[in-house]
Design an enzyme around this catalytic site. Sequence first.
Site, short mmCIF file in Angstrom:
data_model
loop_
_atom_site.label_atom_id
_atom_site.label_comp_id
_atom_site.label_asym_id
_atom_site.label_seq_id
_atom_site.Cartn_x
_atom_site.Cartn_y
_atom_site.Cartn_z
N ARG A 45 -12.10 -47.02 -17.12
CA ARG A 45 -11.08 -46.35 -16.31
C ARG A 45 -10.73 -47.29 -15.16
NH1 ARG A 45 -11.75 -40.77 -12.75
NH2 ARG A 45 -9.57 -40.73 -12.00
N HIS A 46 -9.44 -47.33 -14.82
CA HIS A 46 -9.00 -48.18 -13.71
C HIS A 46 -9.83 -47.94 -12.46
CE1 HIS A 46 -7.13 -44.78 -11.63
NE2 HIS A 46 -6.69 -44.39 -12.82
N TYR A 81 0.70 -34.81 -15.21
CA TYR A 81 0.27 -33.61 -14.47
C TYR A 81 1.43 -32.74 -14.02
CZ TYR A 81 -4.80 -33.97 -14.22
OH TYR A 81 -6.14 -33.96 -14.53
N GLU A 108 -1.98 -42.17 -18.33
CA GLU A 108 -2.70 -40.98 -17.89
C GLU A 108 -2.00 -39.73 -18.40
OE1 GLU A 108 -5.08 -39.20 -17.29
OE2 GLU A 108 -5.74 -39.67 -15.25
#
Length: 247
Positions: free
Chosen positions: A8-9, A90, A87
């Site tokens: 993960r970044h 959202y 990602e």
Amino acid sequence: MRTLVLIRHGESVWNRENRFTGWTDVGLTDKGAAEALRAGRTLKNEGFAFDEAFTSVLKRAIKTLWIVLEEMDQMWIPEHRHWRLNERHYGALQGLNKAETAERHGMEQVHVWRRSYDIPPPPLAAGDPRNPARDPRYAELDPADIPLTESLKDTVARFLPYWHETIAPRILAGRRLLIAAHGNSLRALVKYLDGIGDDAIAGLNIPTGIPLVYELEDDLHPIRSYYLGDPDEVARATQSVADQVKR
């Protein structure tokens, strides 16, 4: 045995500010860059090397990959960027502070939006300036593929075609791959690889900047997976992700 490494970044600006990020293209903090540097150093010291690397089209993941590969003296390997590794989107939560959103809507509701498998957050309006359809990097996509919100189930459905068509065949061909992506795109892949149930996936949190190593059978079923890092530090970093709505 095949080996796949996921990361993960490193910490992003909105991770630090505890905001829902999604497809918003924010950069790394100094801490995030340091996490990536340490990950690259650890991978090199542990004898890892890669033939190809994959990442999203968001700069926090791209820069993490660059820092890792530079530290490993492997910036020359082929790098593949694809929106399917982005990602989870959202929706209308993007840009909002997680703790403040929990105060407004309740911890339980925000937990459902963050960690349920098939319930997405409220969508963006089509005319919202945050709509990815306005972003030139997605100009050639079918409009039906551009989300206004996503559940983790949607993210799995977005990620897996690229896994099956592009990534998995390279692993089967013996290529050693590094994937630098995002908390939820990696949760989607881990769910698939480990066969995690729809309810159990709510308990999976992936920390920033710590390599996750998969040793795979020839049919790509996992033999084992483990983080390259001090177990106590990994546990603290993982718990920090789980506690974001409480800050």
